[in-house]
Each structure stands twice: as structure tokens, then as C-alpha cells.
Design a protein around this motif. Structure first.
Motif, PDB file in Angstrom:
ATOM      1  N   THR A 164     -39.836   0.212  -9.936  1.00 34.38           N
ATOM      2  CA  THR A 164     -39.870   1.643  -9.655  1.00 34.38           C
ATOM      3  C   THR A 164     -39.563   1.973  -8.199  1.00 34.38           C
ATOM      4  O   THR A 164     -40.099   1.340  -7.291  1.00 34.38           O
ATOM      5  CB  THR A 164     -41.269   2.181  -9.997  1.00 34.38           C
ATOM      6  N   LEU A 165     -38.728   2.963  -7.989  1.00 32.65           N
ATOM      7  CA  LEU A 165     -38.607   3.551  -6.652  1.00 32.65           C
ATOM      8  C   LEU A 165     -39.246   4.940  -6.660  1.00 32.65           C
ATOM      9  O   LEU A 165     -39.928   5.321  -5.721  1.00 32.65           O
ATOM     10  CB  LEU A 165     -37.159   3.632  -6.182  1.00 32.65           C
ATOM     11  N   VAL A 166     -39.018   5.680  -7.732  1.00 28.91           N
ATOM     12  CA  VAL A 166     -39.609   7.022  -7.862  1.00 28.91           C
ATOM     13  C   VAL A 166     -40.158   7.174  -9.277  1.00 28.91           C
ATOM     14  O   VAL A 166     -39.379   7.287 -10.236  1.00 28.91           O
ATOM     15  CB  VAL A 166     -38.561   8.127  -7.586  1.00 28.91           C
ATOM     16  N   PHE A 167     -41.476   7.143  -9.391  1.00 26.36           N
ATOM     17  CA  PHE A 167     -42.125   7.291 -10.703  1.00 26.36           C
ATOM     18  C   PHE A 167     -41.619   8.561 -11.393  1.00 26.36           C
ATOM     19  O   PHE A 167     -41.716   9.657 -10.832  1.00 26.36           O
ATOM     20  CB  PHE A 167     -43.639   7.367 -10.492  1.00 26.36           C
ATOM     21  N   GLU A 244     -36.152   0.154   1.096  1.00 26.87           N
ATOM     22  CA  GLU A 244     -37.479   0.273   0.484  1.00 26.87           C
ATOM     23  C   GLU A 244     -37.653  -0.788  -0.620  1.00 26.87           C
ATOM     24  O   GLU A 244     -38.693  -1.439  -0.695  1.00 26.87           O
ATOM     25  CB  GLU A 244     -37.662   1.679  -0.114  1.00 26.87           C
ATOM     26  N   ASN A 248     -40.257  -4.088  -0.883  1.00 25.55           N
ATOM     27  CA  ASN A 248     -41.055  -4.451  -2.054  1.00 25.55           C
ATOM     28  C   ASN A 248     -40.879  -5.924  -2.419  1.00 25.55           C
ATOM     29  O   ASN A 248     -41.855  -6.638  -2.674  1.00 25.55           O
ATOM     30  CB  ASN A 248     -40.667  -3.578  -3.255  1.00 25.55           C
ATOM     31  N   THR A 281     -40.440  -2.349  10.086  1.00 23.89           N
ATOM     32  CA  THR A 281     -41.432  -1.277  10.184  1.00 23.89           C
ATOM     33  C   THR A 281     -42.406  -1.286   9.007  1.00 23.89           C
ATOM     34  O   THR A 281     -43.600  -1.081   9.194  1.00 23.89           O
ATOM     35  CB  THR A 281     -40.716   0.099  10.220  1.00 23.89           C
ATOM     36  N   TYR A 282     -41.912  -1.520   7.806  1.00 24.71           N
ATOM     37  CA  TYR A 282     -42.721  -1.248   6.614  1.00 24.71           C
ATOM     38  C   TYR A 282     -43.235  -2.459   5.843  1.00 24.71           C
ATOM     39  O   TYR A 282     -44.044  -2.305   4.930  1.00 24.71           O
ATOM     40  CB  TYR A 282     -41.957  -0.325   5.672  1.00 24.71           C
TER      41      TYR A 282
ATOM     42  N   THR B 164     -43.556  -0.047  -4.238  1.00 19.73           N
ATOM     43  CA  THR B 164     -43.419   1.407  -4.342  1.00 19.73           C
ATOM     44  C   THR B 164     -43.692   1.942  -5.743  1.00 19.73           C
ATOM     45  O   THR B 164     -43.200   1.397  -6.724  1.00 19.73           O
ATOM     46  CB  THR B 164     -41.985   1.806  -3.935  1.00 19.73           C
ATOM     47  N   LEU B 165     -44.466   3.001  -5.814  1.00 15.80           N
ATOM     48  CA  LEU B 165     -44.543   3.777  -7.048  1.00 15.80           C
ATOM     49  C   LEU B 165     -43.813   5.103  -6.860  1.00 15.80           C
ATOM     50  O   LEU B 165     -43.093   5.558  -7.746  1.00 15.80           O
ATOM     51  CB  LEU B 165     -45.988   4.017  -7.487  1.00 15.80           C
ATOM     52  N   VAL B 166     -44.001   5.707  -5.713  1.00 17.36           N
ATOM     53  CA  VAL B 166     -43.321   6.976  -5.412  1.00 17.36           C
ATOM     54  C   VAL B 166     -42.772   6.893  -3.990  1.00 17.36           C
ATOM     55  O   VAL B 166     -43.540   6.945  -3.014  1.00 17.36           O
ATOM     56  CB  VAL B 166     -44.297   8.170  -5.525  1.00 17.36           C
ATOM     57  N   PHE B 167     -41.456   6.773  -3.873  1.00 21.49           N
ATOM     58  CA  PHE B 167     -40.801   6.697  -2.561  1.00 21.49           C
ATOM     59  C   PHE B 167     -41.224   7.895  -1.705  1.00 21.49           C
ATOM     60  O   PHE B 167     -41.064   9.051  -2.108  1.00 21.49           O
ATOM     61  CB  PHE B 167     -39.288   6.705  -2.771  1.00 21.49           C
ATOM     62  N   GLY B 168     -41.812   7.614  -0.542  1.00 20.44           N
ATOM     63  CA  GLY B 168     -42.251   8.690   0.348  1.00 20.44           C
ATOM     64  C   GLY B 168     -43.478   9.439  -0.137  1.00 20.44           C
ATOM     65  O   GLY B 168     -43.769  10.541   0.343  1.00 20.44           O
ATOM     66  N   LYS B 176     -46.772   2.048   4.702  1.00 17.09           N
ATOM     67  CA  LYS B 176     -45.617   2.465   3.887  1.00 17.09           C
ATOM     68  C   LYS B 176     -46.133   3.446   2.839  1.00 17.09           C
ATOM     69  O   LYS B 176     -46.970   3.092   2.028  1.00 17.09           O
ATOM     70  CB  LYS B 176     -44.993   1.240   3.209  1.00 17.09           C
ATOM     71  N   PRO B 177     -45.683   4.687   2.845  1.00 18.20           N
ATOM     72  CA  PRO B 177     -46.204   5.637   1.867  1.00 18.20           C
ATOM     73  C   PRO B 177     -45.752   5.307   0.443  1.00 18.20           C
ATOM     74  O   PRO B 177     -44.752   4.642   0.253  1.00 18.20           O
ATOM     75  CB  PRO B 177     -45.618   6.976   2.317  1.00 18.20           C
TER      76      PRO B 177
END
Lengths: 313, 313
Positions: A164-167, A244, A248, A281-282, B164-168, B176-177
Motif C-alpha cells: 500500500t502507498l495510499v489506503f 516512499e 518501506n 530522512t525517513y 506506509t498505509l497512507v502516504f503523508g 515518517k507520516p
């Protein structure tokens, strides 16, 4: 010497690979994937004979033949368990190709795994933990741990693009929305570029696309390098998506080396430098030694060379 | 018999572990993590003596002592490289504890890895690929491949919660948000429950929290089971967050077995059944055998038992 076969949904590419490892001679033909698999394997065998002849080799020179195939593979038995874009289930590739080359070891490997293994041999230098990602139509992943390709319990492991990058985000071919692949593949970059062109019809990016007659993975990068602000935004956002996902992968594997391949990786440092900064950074924790990030070096030959080298694993 | 030490930011818990493996006797004391590490290790040694005395064992009965510590660990040398919540860098735990127990093998392992190894021994049955996740204050991950704990090149691998579950998205402790941990840990569930209570002050969930004097990870689950619609929404959303991350782990590892632990896992089938359904729907490809999903069985003892069992690895 080895023979490497890169079986794709569109083309079958075969190469004679020396011990450098380099492709000495190569040939290809359309896959025409609706056909019985026996016909496809016959074409593979014919291409093998052709590249041997062109490369000045005979079957006595061949130490192994490797096939990189899309889908889920039972490498132990040389069977393609399931390959969506070939319409295949339980196809015994090793047995079928073995009819043409009865005394040669034949390996069957997932194509992303094969490409990763090729990069591992060339760039991994015996790494205890190595990951390769390929930014292409999708995002392929290949993991090499303790010098072995990691396949998971059922042969379908390593689908790094389908995390997942964006649920609940953009649709993905796998049925789960929001995958990394749906944001950071070249297909996704082209979608992002098209949207930015629609919003900025007077941009240089729009002009480059019009001149070329199409939007490609290079359009935004080329325009950005010439100072186009709208294109730079596309590139910056795309690189954050790529980076990103790489963070991960590092947080999970902390691999010794991570290689970025696929057409877009030809951007080289223009891609790698901002990714490295984002990763610095992350990434979780601050323990040394950090993962060495690098651009792939085998590029289009990775599939053939990787399959060839993996043939005798 | 073994001694297992679960070193936490708040408490040090020590147990005498038999070969079942079960905790025969246990004891704990506050970590008081501002102190010099030598004092903390002395407390560990004292607790070891105490649980041996209570369990009727002497040092001659002990095959190994294992310490599970938060942070990045150099297991080879028994050193805590970096542990944020202890304020530690390069603390030589094995050497220091070895002063009290000079002739016993002493293992030092990341706490999530230790807990995962405990579950692996009890529930993995020799799995070639095994993953355990712990839904707690954060999300811990432990990976056992080819019967060995996977640590990555620098000892900090396996941070499954920091993918990541939700980028940003929501802030995460790692900087890392949008991490999975920021949505699917118990801390996140409590945050989600509090928000739902604020929006639904007349709900049963709000009443249960008021009666208990606090919102816990159980508040929404308890209210949902009694028919509270607002609570059911919290639970459904939370379970989707958990399940999405589990799909990611399966797409990467396709492990033979995946175990879900941590306090919230005591919900059992109420948690597992919808997760299984989500995993069946969204996991990549359709190849058998699928990953066996299960609830952890060691619960609070996982840290002690896992550290104990990992002591002689």
C-alpha cells in the motif's frame, strides 16, 4: 555459456550469455500468447538454436538454460503455476523445453526474480541481503537472501509493487486499490504526466508530448530538465512516491544493497540523488551500515542474463 | 531450563522457562531507564536469581539466558546498538550480564523478534517462512525464514509497523507520516475511539469509557459486541487497517504462517474472521497453499519465552 529466455506477454527474447556475464547474441519473436504452450516452447527452442549459431556456440558449450516467466512459479519443478497475462495455469515449462535439450539443466524463475538475480550477481558482490525493484509497466520486486532467491512458501512472494502507498487510493490491476505500483510505476507516471498536461496546456511538457505524438515516462523528466515548472512538480511528486516505497522496503529488509531498475532508472543520478535524500530522512532508526542504493546496470538485458544465471541454482 | 528477560521501557520482566515451553516462575521490577545500564543489568541478574529460587532451579539447570530488548541489536555480539526509548547506544548487554553468569550462553535479541521466535517455536512447526506481528503500543514485526530470525544487514530489519498505509497521513513516532503503526496499533485504535466518542457522546461506547474512567483498546470492541453502531464503525475501520497491512506482508513474504499477537489479539475470531475475509479478497494472485493466519498463543509470555528460546540460537 548459458541461454537466457525472457518470456513476456508480448515477446519472447532469447540470448546467449557468456561468463562475463554479457549477451553475446540475441533474438526474439512475438509470444502470441493465445497459442498452446507447446508452440510457444517450440519457438523458444528455435530461438535458442538461432542465438547459438549466431554466437558461434553449440549445445555442448551450454551449461544451463534459464527461463524468466511472469506469474507464480514452482521453480523446484519448473512449472508456471499461474500467469495472468499468458492465460497459463500449471504449464510444465521445464519438461516441455527439455524435449528439445534433454541433457541440459533448465531453470524456470519468475521474471522479476530472475532480473533481480542478474543484478545480484553483477552488483550484489555476495550481499547477505539484496533487493531489486524494477520501475516498468508495473513495479517488479526481487529479493535475494543468503544468496538464494526468496520466493515465499508458494512461489509468489516478492510482490513489492503490491504493497500500500495510499489506503483506498488509485485503482491497481491487482484489485487492491492504492498499491505502490499504482503511483510509482511508469504507467502511473504517464497518468500523472497526462493529468498535469491537461492542467497546464501551455507548458513545455505539453509541447514535448505533442511533438513526440505521445506521453511517455520521459516526457516530464525531459521538460523538467529544461526548466518547466509544471513538469518539475510531476517529477518531484513521482520521485517521492518511488522513494516512499523504497523506505518501506528498507524498513522491512534493511538489505545490504538495493538496486533500482527499469526504463526510468536510466535517469541515473537525477533520480537517485533525491531518492537517497528521502531515504536518509525517513528510514527507521539510524543504525549503520545503511543500505547501499544504486541504479541497475543490466537494464534491458537483466531478464535474459538473470534467467541464464539462475538456471543452475 | 532457560531464563528469559523481557526488557521494556517501563518494566523488566524475567521468567524461568521450562522445555514445554512455559513460564514456571516470574518476577519484575521497574526499568527506571535513566540509570546507568550496569544498574539495570544488576536488577536483571537479581530477578534471575529470584525466579530460579521460586521455581526450584539452580544455575546448573540453566541452558541459556535470553534478553529481548527494544531497538536495533547486534545479536552476534550481544550489543544494543540503539534503543530510542531506553536512551541507549552501544550497550554491551551480553558482556555485562555475563559478569553475573559467566558460563551460560547469553543471547540478546530485538524484543519483537524474540516474541516472534517464541510464537514460531510454539506455532510455526518448522515453517520455512513465518511472520508474527504484535498489535500493541506500536506494531512490532518478527520474521523467521529458514528457521532463523531475519534481522537484515544491520540488525534493524523487520520494522513492519513502519511501512506506509497512507502516504503523508497521520504522524508516526518514527518521523515518517502515514505508517501502518499510526493506524493499526492499539495507540491508534484508542485515538480513533476517542474521536468517535467525541462525535457520538450519547453512544454506548462513550458510556463504557466514562464508566471505566478511560478509553482503552477494548472500549470500541466491547461496545460493538453490545450493538453500538458507532463503535461497530470504529471496529470495522480499525480491522480494515490491520488487514490491509497484513495483505502487504503476505504479498511480500507469502509466509507459510502469519501470527497476530498483542493485547488486541485476545479478541480472537472476532478479529481474525474479518481479517481472513479481507486477506482472501485482496491478496495478490491465487496460488495455493495460502498463508495460514492465526492468533498468537503465548500472549504476554511471548517476550520472555521467545527471548529464552532464542538464547542459544
Amino acid at each position: 555459456m548459458f541461454l537466457g529466455i525472457d518470456l513476456g506477454g508480448t515477446n519472447i527474447a532469447v540470448g546467449l550469455v557468456d561468463n562475463t556475464p554479457k549477451v553475446v547474441s540475441n533474438a526474439s519473436c512475438p509470444t502470441d500468447s493465445g497459442r498452446p504452450y507447446q508452440e510457444i516452447v517450440k519457438d523458444m527452442a528455435d530461438l535458442c538454436q538461432k542465438v547459438m549459431a549466431e554466437g558461434g556456440a553449440t549445445i555442448a558449450d551450454i551449461e544451463g538454460i534459464g527461463i524468466g516467466s511472469p506469474g507464480s512459479i514452482d521453480s523446484k519443478n519448473g512449472v508456471v503455476l499461474y500467469a495472468n497475462n499468458l492465460g497459463w495455469e500449471n504449464v510444465p515449462l521445464r519438461t516441455e523445453l527439455g524435449k528439445y535439450f534433454p541433457n541440459i539443466p533448465i531453470g524456470v524463475e519468475n521474471d522479476a526474480n530472475a532480473a533481480a538475480y542478474g543484478e545480484y550477481v553483477v552488483n550484489g558482490h555476495g550481499s547477505d541481503s539484496f533487493v531489486a525493484i524494477t520501475l516498468g509497466t508495473g513495479i517488479g520486486g526481487g529479493i535475494v537472501l543468503d544468496k538464494k532467491i526468496y520466493r515465499g512458501h508458494n512461489g509468489s512472494g516478492g510482490e513489492l509493487g503490491h504493497t500500500t502507498l495510499v489506503f483506498g487510493g488509485e485503482p491497481c490491476t491487482c484489485g487492491k486499490p492504492g498499491c505502490w505500483e499504482a503511483y510509482a510505476s511508469v504507467t502511473a507516471l504517464i497518468r500523472q504526466t497526462k493529468a498535469a498536461i491537461a492542467a497546464n496546456p501551455d507548458s513545455l511538457m505539453a509541447k514535448l508530448a505533442e511533438d513526440a505524438g505521445k506521453v511517455s515516462g520521459r516526457t516530464s523528466f525531459d521538460a523538467a530538465k529544461q526548466g518547466d515548472k509544471a513538469a518539475q512538480e510531476v517529477v518531484d511528486t513521482y520521485i517521492r512516491y518511488v522513494a516512499e516505497g523504497i523506505v518501506n522496503v528498507i524498513n522491512i529488509f534493511q538489505p545490504e544493497t538495493l538496486v533500482i531498475g527499469g526504463g526510468i532508472s536510466k535517469e541515473g543520478d537525477y533520480l537517485l540523488t533525491p531518492i537517497q535524500k528521502y531515504v536518509d530522512t525517513y528510514t527507521y532508526g539510524g543504525v549503520e551500515p545503511r543500505t547501499k542504493l544504486m541504479i541497475a546496470t543490466l537494464f534491458n538485458d537483466a531478464g535474459i542474463i538473470g534467467a541464464a544465471l539462475a538456471s543452475t541454482l
